[in-house]
Scaffold this motif. Structure first.
Motif, PDB file in Angstrom:
ATOM      1  N   SER A  72     -27.758  -2.612  24.579  1.00  0.00           N
ATOM      2  CA  SER A  72     -26.467  -3.056  25.683  1.00  0.00           C
ATOM      3  C   SER A  72     -25.803  -1.842  26.515  1.00  0.00           C
ATOM      4  CB  SER A  72     -25.838  -3.851  24.917  1.00  0.00           C
ATOM      5  OG  SER A  72     -24.058  -4.022  25.169  1.00  0.00           O
ATOM      6  N   GLU A 124     -19.390 -10.564  32.052  1.00  0.00           N
ATOM      7  CA  GLU A 124     -18.589 -11.323  31.188  1.00  0.00           C
ATOM      8  C   GLU A 124     -17.626 -11.908  30.372  1.00  0.00           C
ATOM      9  OE1 GLU A 124     -18.073  -9.360  26.752  1.00  0.00           O
ATOM     10  OE2 GLU A 124     -17.788  -8.711  28.169  1.00  0.00           O
ATOM     11  N   ASN A 125     -16.394 -12.065  31.090  1.00  0.00           N
ATOM     12  CA  ASN A 125     -15.218 -13.303  31.198  1.00  0.00           C
ATOM     13  C   ASN A 125     -15.775 -14.549  32.118  1.00  0.00           C
ATOM     14  OD1 ASN A 125     -13.555 -10.621  29.932  1.00  0.00           O
ATOM     15  ND2 ASN A 125     -12.279 -10.192  31.598  1.00  0.00           N
ATOM     16  N   LEU A 137     -19.365  -5.429  34.750  1.00  0.00           N
ATOM     17  CA  LEU A 137     -19.843  -6.021  33.482  1.00  0.00           C
ATOM     18  C   LEU A 137     -18.724  -6.243  33.195  1.00  0.00           C
ATOM     19  CD1 LEU A 137     -21.966  -5.915  31.790  1.00  0.00           C
ATOM     20  CD2 LEU A 137     -21.203  -4.111  30.409  1.00  0.00           C
ATOM     21  N   LYS A 138     -17.771  -6.131  32.823  1.00  0.00           N
ATOM     22  CA  LYS A 138     -16.433  -6.580  32.263  1.00  0.00           C
ATOM     23  C   LYS A 138     -16.077  -8.193  33.363  1.00  0.00           C
ATOM     24  CE  LYS A 138     -12.528  -5.660  34.261  1.00  0.00           C
ATOM     25  NZ  LYS A 138     -11.465  -4.706  34.813  1.00  0.00           N
ATOM     26  N   ARG A 145     -18.787 -15.393  32.160  1.00  0.00           N
ATOM     27  CA  ARG A 145     -19.642 -16.560  30.698  1.00  0.00           C
ATOM     28  C   ARG A 145     -21.260 -16.220  31.973  1.00  0.00           C
ATOM     29  NH1 ARG A 145     -16.548 -19.468  27.862  1.00  0.00           N
ATOM     30  NH2 ARG A 145     -14.679 -18.720  27.861  1.00  0.00           N
ATOM     31  N   TYR A 146     -21.063 -14.494  32.689  1.00  0.00           N
ATOM     32  CA  TYR A 146     -22.466 -14.429  33.208  1.00  0.00           C
ATOM     33  C   TYR A 146     -23.110 -13.578  32.143  1.00  0.00           C
ATOM     34  CZ  TYR A 146     -21.667 -16.212  37.751  1.00  0.00           C
ATOM     35  OH  TYR A 146     -21.539 -17.186  39.067  1.00  0.00           O
ATOM     36  N   VAL A 147     -22.726 -12.549  31.128  1.00  0.00           N
ATOM     37  CA  VAL A 147     -23.182 -11.994  30.630  1.00  0.00           C
ATOM     38  C   VAL A 147     -22.707 -11.394  29.301  1.00  0.00           C
ATOM     39  CG1 VAL A 147     -24.158 -10.741  31.892  1.00  0.00           C
ATOM     40  CG2 VAL A 147     -21.671  -9.417  31.250  1.00  0.00           C
ATOM     41  N   ASP A 148     -23.343 -11.690  28.498  1.00  0.00           N
ATOM     42  CA  ASP A 148     -22.831 -11.476  26.627  1.00  0.00           C
ATOM     43  C   ASP A 148     -22.299 -10.050  26.261  1.00  0.00           C
ATOM     44  OD1 ASP A 148     -25.436 -11.185  25.759  1.00  0.00           O
ATOM     45  OD2 ASP A 148     -25.591 -12.900  25.225  1.00  0.00           O
ATOM     46  N   LYS A 149     -22.570  -9.336  26.428  1.00  0.00           N
ATOM     47  CA  LYS A 149     -23.294  -7.682  26.982  1.00  0.00           C
ATOM     48  C   LYS A 149     -24.036  -7.116  25.556  1.00  0.00           C
ATOM     49  CE  LYS A 149     -18.987  -5.564  26.532  1.00  0.00           C
ATOM     50  NZ  LYS A 149     -17.504  -4.962  27.182  1.00  0.00           N
TER      51      LYS A 149
END
Length: 382
Positions: free
Chosen positions: A323, A335-336, A331-332, A338-342
């Protein structure tokens, strides 16, 4: 490491020759240039023509080099130091791998990079990329000159804020709110803010987009089946690129009675989605002359993203999950959304899905680009 073979190759981007009388500051420059790039080997006791001239004091060589690595460069460089005997003469071998604490500099404050068989001072752009790889500078936080709050879609921002029970209508000082969100810096949008909420991001960032090309063959000179440039915000680029890929990935089939049965199995859509998301999240947006490219051939798909991996990430680690945040603001937001979960699970998932289909996925750094190649043909996979 075969020292004779290295000498026969001559000096190149990964090999440098120095005679025994090399000055400490000269050796420091060579090592700084190597570790700021992909690493390399310095052979001391070999002249520029590849003639082995030998060391004057082999017994003290390792301590002498170790002292240079500690005192003549910053930060300290880690390297393997040894002495080999070639044709009866001692040759000092300094193997300096790719640095994990870039950028490195000499005590004279010189940031150097290796270009071919020579070293030169890093340009502003190269130095910026070195600091970005170190994680001390993030391009996505930079402001976009000439753009303003008028170039942001306030309706998209409002829609995003509803996730947190907020609204721009509740705050009369829009600029302060957007600055706290890292969407604005001063009166100008950040690169992240414009790419995520811009009305027309490519007006100011023309190459912050995705080029897709589908070839009728396995080489880049084959006939083009489809070619598109996918613009818009990053979420729009992700969705449109995924739709284009889905439409272009053919699954052959046979008619079995009243049914059409597939004869080849495609990857699940989440694989393509992950590789597209990975490219837009981690590309280096300071490289302004290059786009993300998706090259679709008969036997493979290549996802090419401008920018190298961060210092702490290696190709070998990727299948096992890492990660990292080349662009932490982008990225933040993704992530919010819902494209990535980090959690670093994306590329391992791609690796495992390819393995299920007996196909290969390879990760490569080529120049200033990162490439993922996804095989479309089954083969023997270990």
């Amino acid at each position: 490491m075969n020292i004779k073979e290295l000498i026969q190759q001559g000096e190149n981007s990964a090999v440098e020759f120095k005679t025994a009388d090399v000055r400490p500051e000269s050796l420091a420059k060579e090592l700084v240039a190597f570790v700021n790039g992909q690493g390399g080997v310095v052979l001391v006791g070999v002249d520029d023509s590849g003639n082995v001239t030998g060391l004057n004091k082999p017994s003290g060589f390792c301590d002498w080099v170790a002292n240079i690595l500690r005192t003549a460069v910053h930060p300290v460089i880690n390297a393997d130091i040894s002495v080999a005997v070639i044709d009866g003469k001692s040759v000092g071998v300094i193997n300096a791998p790719k640095g994990t604490d870039k950028p490195y500099q000499t005590n004279a404050g010189q940031y150097l990079v290796r270009v071919g068989a020579t070293n030169r001072a890093a340009s502003v752009q190269e130095l910026m990329r070195l600091f970005q790889q170190a994680g001390v500078f993030h391009v996505d936080a930079n402001s976009v000159t000439g753009a303003g709050i008028k170039d942001l879609s306030l309706s998209s921002l409002d829609q995003y804020l509803t996730r947190y029970d907020l609204s721009l209508a509740d705050d009369t000082d829009h600029a302060a709110l957007l600055q706290n969100m890292d969407v604005l810096t001063g009166e100008e949008p950040t690169i992240a803010g414009l790419l995520l909420f811009g009305i027309n991001p490519q007006r100011f960032l023309p190459n912050a987009c995705v080029s897709y090309a589908h070839f009728a063959g396995n080489t880049i000179d084959a006939e083009l089946i489809d070619k598109q440039v996918i613009n818009g915000t990053l979420p729009e680029q992700i969705e449109r690129a995924l739709a284009v890929m889905t439409n272009n990935v053919a699954v052959s089939s046979n008619i079995q009675g009243a049914k059409t049965e597939p004869t080849t199995t495609s990857y699940p859509q989440k694989v393509f989605r992950e590789l597209i998301v990975n490219a837009v999240v981690h590309r280096n947006y300071s490289i302004v002359g290059s786009r993300i490219r998706i090259l679709h051939f008969d036997d493979r798909v290549e996802f090419i993203s401008p920018g190298r991996l961060p210092n702490t990430v290696s190709i070998q680690k990727l299948p096992f999950g890492v990660s990292y945040a080349s662009n932490p603001i982008i990225l933040k937001f993704l992530e919010n959304l819902r494209y990535v979960d980090k959690l670093g699970r994306g590329l391992p998932m791609v690796w495992q899905e390819a393995k299920k289909l007996k196909r290969k996925v390879t990760f490569e750094e080529i120049g200033e680009e990162f490439k993922v190649t996804l095989s479309l043909k089954s083969e023997s996979v270990n």
